[in-house]
Scaffold this motif. Structure first.
Motif, PDB file in Angstrom:
ATOM      1  N   ALA A 124       0.815  -1.207   0.000  1.00  0.00           N
ATOM      2  CA  ALA A 124       0.000   0.000   0.000  1.00  0.00           C
ATOM      3  C   ALA A 124       0.852   1.262   0.000  1.00  0.00           C
ATOM      4  O   ALA A 124       0.546   2.227  -0.685  1.00  0.00           O
ATOM      5  CB  ALA A 124      -0.917  -0.006   1.219  1.00  0.00           C
ATOM      6  N   LEU A 167       1.963   1.812  -3.542  1.00  0.00           N
ATOM      7  CA  LEU A 167       0.861   2.104  -4.450  1.00  0.00           C
ATOM      8  C   LEU A 167       0.351   3.516  -4.271  1.00  0.00           C
ATOM      9  O   LEU A 167      -0.024   4.190  -5.217  1.00  0.00           O
ATOM     10  CB  LEU A 167      -0.288   1.124  -4.196  1.00  0.00           C
ATOM     11  N   TRP A 175      -1.305  -5.977  -2.604  1.00  0.00           N
ATOM     12  CA  TRP A 175      -2.634  -5.592  -3.087  1.00  0.00           C
ATOM     13  C   TRP A 175      -3.044  -6.402  -4.321  1.00  0.00           C
ATOM     14  O   TRP A 175      -4.210  -6.750  -4.475  1.00  0.00           O
ATOM     15  CB  TRP A 175      -2.668  -4.085  -3.381  1.00  0.00           C
ATOM     16  N   GLN A 176      -2.128  -6.694  -5.184  1.00  0.00           N
ATOM     17  CA  GLN A 176      -2.457  -7.539  -6.335  1.00  0.00           C
ATOM     18  C   GLN A 176      -2.872  -8.930  -5.860  1.00  0.00           C
ATOM     19  O   GLN A 176      -3.818  -9.528  -6.381  1.00  0.00           O
ATOM     20  CB  GLN A 176      -1.265  -7.620  -7.287  1.00  0.00           C
ATOM     21  N   VAL A 199      -6.428  -8.846  -4.468  1.00  0.00           N
ATOM     22  CA  VAL A 199      -7.455  -8.915  -5.511  1.00  0.00           C
ATOM     23  C   VAL A 199      -7.631 -10.355  -5.984  1.00  0.00           C
ATOM     24  O   VAL A 199      -8.754 -10.820  -6.227  1.00  0.00           O
ATOM     25  CB  VAL A 199      -7.115  -7.991  -6.693  1.00  0.00           C
ATOM     26  N   MET A 228      -9.871   0.238   3.115  1.00  0.00           N
ATOM     27  CA  MET A 228      -9.004  -0.591   2.290  1.00  0.00           C
ATOM     28  C   MET A 228      -9.828  -1.575   1.477  1.00  0.00           C
ATOM     29  O   MET A 228      -9.603  -1.779   0.270  1.00  0.00           O
ATOM     30  CB  MET A 228      -8.027  -1.345   3.187  1.00  0.00           C
ATOM     31  N   ALA A 281     -11.573   0.112  -1.538  1.00  0.00           N
ATOM     32  CA  ALA A 281     -10.677   0.263  -2.686  1.00  0.00           C
ATOM     33  C   ALA A 281     -10.484  -1.066  -3.401  1.00  0.00           C
ATOM     34  O   ALA A 281     -10.510  -1.137  -4.637  1.00  0.00           O
ATOM     35  CB  ALA A 281      -9.333   0.829  -2.225  1.00  0.00           C
ATOM     36  N   LEU A 282     -10.318  -2.138  -2.632  1.00  0.00           N
ATOM     37  CA  LEU A 282     -10.128  -3.456  -3.233  1.00  0.00           C
ATOM     38  C   LEU A 282     -11.401  -3.944  -3.925  1.00  0.00           C
ATOM     39  O   LEU A 282     -11.331  -4.653  -4.924  1.00  0.00           O
ATOM     40  CB  LEU A 282      -9.686  -4.454  -2.166  1.00  0.00           C
ATOM     41  N   ALA A 285     -11.355  -2.335  -7.230  1.00  0.00           N
ATOM     42  CA  ALA A 285     -10.316  -2.999  -8.018  1.00  0.00           C
ATOM     43  C   ALA A 285     -10.809  -4.345  -8.547  1.00  0.00           C
ATOM     44  O   ALA A 285     -10.500  -4.731  -9.679  1.00  0.00           O
ATOM     45  CB  ALA A 285      -9.052  -3.180  -7.184  1.00  0.00           C
ATOM     46  N   PRO A 290      -9.234   2.710  -5.417  1.00  0.00           N
ATOM     47  CA  PRO A 290      -7.890   2.182  -5.707  1.00  0.00           C
ATOM     48  C   PRO A 290      -7.065   3.169  -6.514  1.00  0.00           C
ATOM     49  O   PRO A 290      -7.625   3.984  -7.265  1.00  0.00           O
ATOM     50  CB  PRO A 290      -8.180   0.921  -6.524  1.00  0.00           C
ATOM     51  N   LEU A 336      -3.015   0.190  -9.542  1.00  0.00           N
ATOM     52  CA  LEU A 336      -3.631  -1.103  -9.261  1.00  0.00           C
ATOM     53  C   LEU A 336      -4.784  -1.380 -10.216  1.00  0.00           C
ATOM     54  O   LEU A 336      -4.834  -2.436 -10.846  1.00  0.00           O
ATOM     55  CB  LEU A 336      -4.135  -1.147  -7.821  1.00  0.00           C
ATOM     56  N   PHE A 358      -8.061   9.415  -1.512  1.00  0.00           N
ATOM     57  CA  PHE A 358      -8.390   8.015  -1.249  1.00  0.00           C
ATOM     58  C   PHE A 358      -9.880   7.844  -0.948  1.00  0.00           C
ATOM     59  O   PHE A 358     -10.548   6.988  -1.534  1.00  0.00           O
ATOM     60  CB  PHE A 358      -7.563   7.473  -0.083  1.00  0.00           C
TER      61      PHE A 358
END
Length: 281
Positions: free
Chosen positions: A5, A8, A127-128, A131, A156, A159-160, A163, A181, A185, A208
């Motif tokens: 994070a 990113l 983070w990848q 997902v 968090m 955002a995911l 994504a 996100p 990302l 954010f």
């Protein structure tokens, strides 16, 4: 390549100031040295603990609700799989005719009990990979009785969730609470599923989850023709969906003293309408 994070969001003031700002607002008793805690399901918990496989990785998830119901993946805040994310998942499972809610454990059993711990876990998140955990969770629900599956999350997790609408095939709808996100990302303009998002007008996590981030998200979704709703709540700061007594107290220790149950209930009603529209058989 692992993207944590802090990398990113390197250009986002959230990650330049949040930890310092929260550190100034919490009392000494709220601070403790980072220590990993395991989040085990108790014997009386309504949740079933399952293991989900993706590639060479296996992770735990917590499931509640009817097996044949539409599924909703519920993505944690920076704290981890704690009491409040379980409160919200249980609530979701009881909406309408019922949903099967699943919480993937993105921190692999670790929970932050104060801001310092949560920041440590948050900064180290892949983070990848998160997902991919969400995508595997969607696939697990569809393989285990849910014809359609949505994704929701908070901070968090919000955002995911967005994504996942870009990167995870099979997501049928998304509801994101106060989190967007970074383009590194996922670009929301490429969302493949309908997106509903919620922001507090007093949220000061710039870029954010503040109003500016919400407006930018709204513009991208509109320009791309993605079905969407973006809602703003006056007089409300970050994490306003955390309404249990313990969560309200935690927010106060972080300097967020607003407490508006009506706003949370309005957001939940909008959540129900959105998920019902896109997940009903």
């Amino acid at each position: 390549m692992v993207l944590c994070a802090s990398r990113l969001f390197a250009n986002n003031t959230l990650f330049k100031s949040t930890a310092l700002g929260l550190a100034r607002t919490r009392s000494p008793s709220f601070v403790s040295r980072f220590q990993a805690r395991s989040m085990a399901a108790s014997a009386t918990s309504p949740f079933q603990k399952v293991q989900i496989q993706r590639g060479d990785t296996t992770f735990d998830a917590y499931v509640v609700g009817k097996e044949s119901a539409p599924g909703i993946v519920v993505v944690q805040e920076w704290w981890g799989v704690d009491f409040e994310i379980k409160n919200n998942a249980l609530k979701i499972s009881q909406f309408d005719s019922g949903y099967r809610a699943l919480i993937p454990d993105l921190y692999r059993g670790k929970v932050g009990l104060d801001v310092a711990e949560a920041q440590h876990l948050f900064d180290g998140l892949d983070w990848q990979g998160a997902v991919k955990d969400i995508e595997a969770s969607v696939n697990w629900l569809k393989a285990n009785g849910s014809q359609k599956v949505g994704v929701t999350g908070f901070c968090m997790g919000g955002a995911l969730s967005i994504a996942s609408s870009v990167l995870a095939p099979g997501v049928d709808a998304v509801v994101a609470f106060y989190g967007v996100p970074p383009p590194e990302l996922a670009d929301p303009a490429h969302a493949k599923s309908p997106v509903q998002a919620h922001f507090g007008e007093l949220d000061n996590f710039v870029g954010f989850s503040d109003v500016t981030a919400g407006k930018a998200l709204e513009e991208k979704l509109k320009a791309a023709g993605v079905p969407h709703e973006v809602h703003y709540y006056p007089g409300i700061a970050h994490a306003f969906m955390n309404t249990s007594p313990d969560a309200v107290e935690r927010r106060k220790k972080m300097g967020m003293t607003d407490d508006n149950q009506a706003a949370a209930e309005l957001a939940w009603s909008r959540f129900q309408s959105w998920m019902s529209q896109y997940l009903s058989p």
